[in-house]
Design an enzyme around this catalytic site. Structure first.
Site, short mmCIF file in Angstrom:
data_model
loop_
_atom_site.label_atom_id
_atom_site.label_comp_id
_atom_site.label_asym_id
_atom_site.label_seq_id
_atom_site.Cartn_x
_atom_site.Cartn_y
_atom_site.Cartn_z
N GLY A 12 6.72 -60.53 1.69
CA GLY A 12 6.61 -59.26 2.40
C GLY A 12 7.52 -59.12 3.60
O GLY A 12 7.24 -58.32 4.49
N LYS A 91 6.23 -55.80 -10.50
CA LYS A 91 5.68 -55.19 -11.71
C LYS A 91 6.34 -53.85 -11.98
O LYS A 91 6.77 -53.17 -11.06
CB LYS A 91 4.17 -54.95 -11.50
CG LYS A 91 3.38 -56.23 -11.47
CD LYS A 91 3.14 -56.71 -12.87
CE LYS A 91 2.58 -58.12 -12.85
NZ LYS A 91 2.50 -58.69 -14.18
N ASN A 107 13.28 -48.54 -4.11
CA ASN A 107 13.24 -49.98 -4.43
C ASN A 107 14.41 -50.66 -3.77
O ASN A 107 15.49 -50.07 -3.65
CB ASN A 107 13.33 -50.18 -5.95
CG ASN A 107 13.29 -51.66 -6.33
OD1 ASN A 107 12.43 -52.41 -5.85
ND2 ASN A 107 14.22 -52.10 -7.16
N HIS A 109 16.92 -53.98 -4.05
CA HIS A 109 17.37 -55.00 -5.00
C HIS A 109 18.38 -55.90 -4.29
O HIS A 109 19.27 -55.40 -3.60
CB HIS A 109 18.03 -54.30 -6.20
CG HIS A 109 18.50 -55.26 -7.24
ND1 HIS A 109 17.64 -55.86 -8.15
CD2 HIS A 109 19.73 -55.76 -7.51
CE1 HIS A 109 18.33 -56.68 -8.93
NE2 HIS A 109 19.60 -56.63 -8.57
#
Ligand code: GRF
Length: 210
Positions: A12, A91, A107, A109
């Site tokens: 996290g 997920k 997101n 990456h």
């Protein structure tokens, strides 16, 4: 003030970086919900320590994908979520949920998409592939999420040089630091309504105004 849900599976550190900038008053948003498939990860501990509501959602607790999707959607709708940040979430999200929150799910990456992305390219595997490819440059990407892994429209990237002496581990550590600048920067732009879509390509307004 945008209401943010952060999805996590691991340590996290990106979640913490966003949280930190919010607490410093740099981002006009609030993390009102943390969702994870993994009840035992560091990110969940951090959320609990900071009194952020947590929802654990996984196939063990909800074997029926329909129930899982409904719970996810209902929870986010009830919490009036404006932005979803996938910060090391391992997920795939249900397609109906992705549709519901189109261009509202970010997101991060740890590579320069579209290269070294897609199914199987996660964590250290990305950095190993970059080192093995002999590329002299890597970095991190924040993009909107669509139904395909690491595929949605790219919002912003930051680059690092790949050094001769780099191992996957040293490269990962350098890129993770970069992620902690990149992700909050994009979250800030989103919360300030500065990300617009032009022909399915996101644009950060402040960048073009300068
Ligand atoms: C980051 O490298 C991110 O790019 C990837 O998963 C990792 C999460 O790290 N999607 P953390 O949990 O934020 O520390």
């Amino acid at each position: 003030m945008k209401k943010i849900a952060v999805f996590v599976s691991g340590g996290g550190s990106n979640f913490m970086a966003i949280h930190h900038q919010i607490k410093q008053g740099k981002i006009p948003g609030e993390i009102v919900l943390v969702i994870s498939n993994n009840p035992n990860c560091g990110a969940i501990q951090f959320a609990e320590e900071n009194s952020i509501p947590v929802l654990i959602i996984n196939e063990t607790r909800y074997p029926n994908p329909h129930t899982l999707n409904e719970l996810l959607t209902d929870t986010c709708l009830k919490a009036e979520i404006n932005l979803i940040c996938l910060a090391g979430y391992m997920k795939m999200l249900p397609p109906a949920f992705v549709k519901q929150y189109e261009n509202k799910i970010l997101n991060i990456h740890p590579g320069l998409l579209p290269e070294f992305g897609g199914k199987g390219f996660f964590g250290m595997r990305v950095h190993e592939a970059v080192i093995n490819s002999g590329k002299r440059e890597s970095g991190a990407t924040v993009h909107f999420v669509d139904e395909i892994y690491d595929h949605g429209p790219i919002i912003l990237q930051k680059k690092v040089e790949v050094l001769e002496t780099d191992t996957a581990e040293s490269l990962a550590a350098r890129i993770l630091k970069l992620e902690h600048e990149l992700f909050p920067e994009v979250v800030k732009a989103f919360c300030e309504n500065k990300i617009i879509m032009e022909n399915n390509t996101p644009k950060i307004l402040a960048y073009n105004e300068n």
